[in-house]
Scaffold this active site. Structure first.
Site, mmCIF file in Angstrom:
data_model
loop_
_atom_site.group_PDB
_atom_site.id
_atom_site.type_symbol
_atom_site.label_atom_id
_atom_site.label_comp_id
_atom_site.label_asym_id
_atom_site.label_seq_id
_atom_site.Cartn_x
_atom_site.Cartn_y
_atom_site.Cartn_z
ATOM 1 N N LYS A 280 -7.257 -2.091 -5.279
ATOM 2 C CA LYS A 280 -7.833 -1.028 -4.456
ATOM 3 C C LYS A 280 -8.496 -1.638 -3.227
ATOM 4 C CE LYS A 280 -9.030 2.343 -8.059
ATOM 5 N NZ LYS A 280 -8.206 3.454 -7.550
ATOM 6 N N ARG A 354 -3.068 6.832 -17.031
ATOM 7 C CA ARG A 354 -2.012 7.476 -17.823
ATOM 8 C C ARG A 354 -1.371 6.506 -18.798
ATOM 9 N NH1 ARG A 354 1.028 9.082 -12.390
ATOM 10 N NH2 ARG A 354 -1.145 8.947 -11.677
HETATM 11 N N1 BES Z 1 -9.293 6.094 -11.394
HETATM 12 C C1 BES Z 1 -8.345 6.340 -10.369
HETATM 13 C C2 BES Z 1 -8.446 7.760 -9.805
HETATM 14 C C3 BES Z 1 -9.638 8.028 -8.941
HETATM 15 C C4 BES Z 1 -9.702 7.528 -7.648
HETATM 16 C C5 BES Z 1 -10.653 8.815 -9.407
HETATM 17 C C6 BES Z 1 -10.797 7.813 -6.851
HETATM 18 C C7 BES Z 1 -11.736 9.115 -8.613
HETATM 19 C C8 BES Z 1 -11.815 8.605 -7.337
HETATM 20 C C9 BES Z 1 -6.941 6.166 -10.916
HETATM 21 O O1 BES Z 1 -6.796 5.157 -11.846
HETATM 22 C C10 BES Z 1 -6.086 5.809 -9.750
HETATM 23 O O2 BES Z 1 -6.273 4.786 -9.187
HETATM 24 N N2 BES Z 1 -5.153 6.704 -9.424
HETATM 25 C C11 BES Z 1 -4.295 6.502 -8.318
HETATM 26 C C12 BES Z 1 -2.929 6.961 -8.735
HETATM 27 C C13 BES Z 1 -1.853 6.612 -7.743
HETATM 28 C C14 BES Z 1 -1.647 5.116 -7.685
HETATM 29 C C15 BES Z 1 -0.583 7.318 -8.138
HETATM 30 C C16 BES Z 1 -4.810 7.344 -7.154
HETATM 31 O O3 BES Z 1 -5.282 8.450 -7.381
HETATM 32 O O4 BES Z 1 -4.767 6.849 -6.038
HETATM 33 MN MN MN Z 2 -6.456 3.290 -10.962
#
Ligand code: BES
Ligand code: MN
Ligand code: ZN
Length: 502
Positions: A280, A354
């Site tokens: 990230k 997931r």
């Molecule tokens: N935990 C995150 C989702 C999230 C991001 C929750 C920011 C709250 C605030 C999750 O694991 C994630 O990173 N999801 C990705 C999915 C994508 C790679 C398809 C996302 O939402 O960017």
């Molecule tokens: Mn994630």
């Protein structure tokens, strides 16, 4: 904090403070009018002089009001009488609690529970007041060397109800409100703890301690070795880049003769989500300590449930892991064989929730559940869709979806359903495996749910995406919200069929 209910007249209360409402413009509520008469027009004179308009949230603290047994009277602006809705009622309660806490009243008798809120009864008003009071006084300063304490904090709050007949309603409202408040507090504490303390092992230890505290609870913890034996390769892949061992806790609550199929709650418990190899960006990455908010809310709900001693059989699963980049971490391109036997091509290691949940959802098949609800900070896309006020709900079972929406409205912890039509499934197609772990740019919240749906065919299932509602970002307001503990606890109260007694 302590709460109780009473039914009496304001001038006869002997307390540090009496709380009564004033409507806009300068109109006394019935209770305030009563006080006005007893005090020979003291309050109406103040209003005429313009000391208080009655706008929602305005506060005026009075001392030595004539002919009163209490030391203080707090006049609270309630806005226009006809405009008083649920949200405003809660905001007024919060403001009132804050003022009482800061102005030295260690106890108070509150008459705001007599205000008329459209289609809400005494039970609702008292319960929401208990929850709002506890919520607004919450602080997390256990890791500060100088916590800075309030000198004379509010300790005891008495809610007045209009008739003695409603005392029973008020009492069950307090019992329910307190149980929810305890669950919410635990959920917030777990969420706010830093990821170097609250790791998968910490969550497992907490789960075991819950079983020590309540006779109705037994806990079992599964580590990486058992997961490997069970074929939970997808879950294991996510934690492989971390030095903290992945651990899944199974918290089983069973009250007395509650028999039959259990209700199962599964919480995403990423104690930190760095994204893995699909790292990230740095800004705000600390907030990914909240990526265990689903697990924390399942934990809080199990606690509330045990406090309420509801006649139910409920299993809470804390699916904990940490997602880190590392030489041993899983990579984009990897193909994983899940516990269900289905294979998944990893296209982004940041879509890890997931991958943990799918194996946990297969694992719970062994309980032959009546229904399963998973709770997860799953997609940033959910924040784009619904913002920070409302939780995303997706379900393959209409009656369950409706029950959850109802509970969410009752609890004031809202959820909104998003569609999960089959067409979206196509976005998950992979040329090399049964499915990919991401579904492309559009409808990210729905395609994540569609992924999970492939692992939940054997039971009734609903999914709550709490990415926008589990915590507040940035600033001094930053912190876990404790959601959706109120919604889930309400759902269980409804399921247990315990009636609210009058
Ligand atoms: N935990 C995150 C989702 C999230 C991001 C929750 C920011 C709250 C605030 C999750 O694991 C994630 O990173 N999801 C990705 C999915 C994508 C790679 C398809 C996302 O939402 O960017
Ligand atoms: Mn994630
Ligand atoms: Zn995540």
């Amino acid at each position: 904090m302590e709460f109780s209910v009473k039914s009496g007249s304001p001038e006869k209360q002997r307390s540090a403070c009496i709380v009564v409402g004033v409507f806009e413009p300068r109109r006394l509520t019935p209770v305030a009018e009563q006080l006005d008469k007893v005090s020979d027009g003291y309050l109406s004179a103040l209003l005429r002089r313009g000391d208080l308009e009655g706008k929602a949230g305005q506060m005026l603290l009075l001392h030595h009001v004539p002919n009163m047994l209490s030391e203080r009277v707090l006049l609270v602006g309630c806005g226009k009488e006809r405009e008083l809705d649920e949200r405003q009622y809660k905001q007024i309660i919060r403001k009132t609690i804050g003022t009482l806490n800061e102005t030295g009243s260690m106890e108070a008798v509150c008459f705001l529970t007599e205000l008329h809120v459209k289609s809400r009864d005494t039970y609702w008003k008292v319960r929401q007041a208990v929850e709002a009071a506890d919520d607004s006084l919450y602080t997390f300063n256990q890791l500060k060397s100088n916590p800075g304490e309030t000198r004379r904090p509010l300790r005891k709050l008495v809610f007045n109800v209009p008739t003695r007949k409603e005392l029973g309603l008020g009492e069950s409202a307090i019992a329910h409100g307190l149980a929810v408040a305890r669950g919410v507090k635990k959920c917030k504490d777990l969420g706010n703890l830093p990821p170097n303390i609250c790791n998968p092992d910490y969550l497992a230890t907490q789960s075991l301690q819950l079983a020590e505290k309540y006779d109705t609870i037994t806990t079992k913890v599964i580590g990486e070795q058992e997961m490997a034996e069970l074929g939970m390769n997808s879950y294991l892949a996510v934690g492989r880049g971390s030095h903290n061992e992945s651990k899944m806790s199974i918290i089983e609550y069973k009250q007395g003769d509650a028999s039959g199929k259990p209700i199962v709650l599964v919480g995403k418990g990423l104690t930190f989500d760095a994204g893995g190899i699909s790292l990230k960006p740095g800004a705000g990455m600390d907030e990914m300590k909240y990526d265990m908010g689903g697990a924390a809310s399942v934990f809080g709900t199990m606690l509330a449930l045990a406090e309420l001693d509801l006649p139910l059989h409920v299993i809470g699963v804390i699916a904990a892991a940490e997602n880190m980049p590392d030489a041993n971490a899983y990579r984009p391109g990897d193909i994983l064989t899940t516990m269900s036997g289905q294979t998944v091509e990893v296209l982004n290691t940041d879509a890890e929730g997931r991958l943990v949940l799918c194996d946990a959802l297969t694992y719970v098949e062994r309980f032959e559940p009546e229904l399963v609800i998973d709770v997860a900070t799953l997609t940033g896309a959910c924040i784009v869709a619904l913002g920070h006020h409302i939780t995303g709900l997706m379900s393959s079972h209409n009656p369950l979806a409706h029950e959850l929406i109802n509970a969410s409205e009752q609890a004031g912890d809202r959820a909104w359903r998003l569609p999960m039509a089959d067409e979206y499934q196509e976005q998950l197609e992979s040329p090399f495996a049964d499915m990919a772990n991401i579904g492309g740019k559009s409808a990210g919240t729905i395609t994540a749910a569609c992924f999970l749906a492939r692992f939940t065919k054997k039971y009734h299932w609903a999914h709550l995406d709490i990415a926008g509602t589990a915590w507040r970002s940035g600033g001094k307001d930053k912190g876990s919200t404790g959601r959706p503990v109120p919604m889930l606890t309400q759902f269980l109260i409804n399921k247990s069929g315990v009636s609210v007694e009058e």
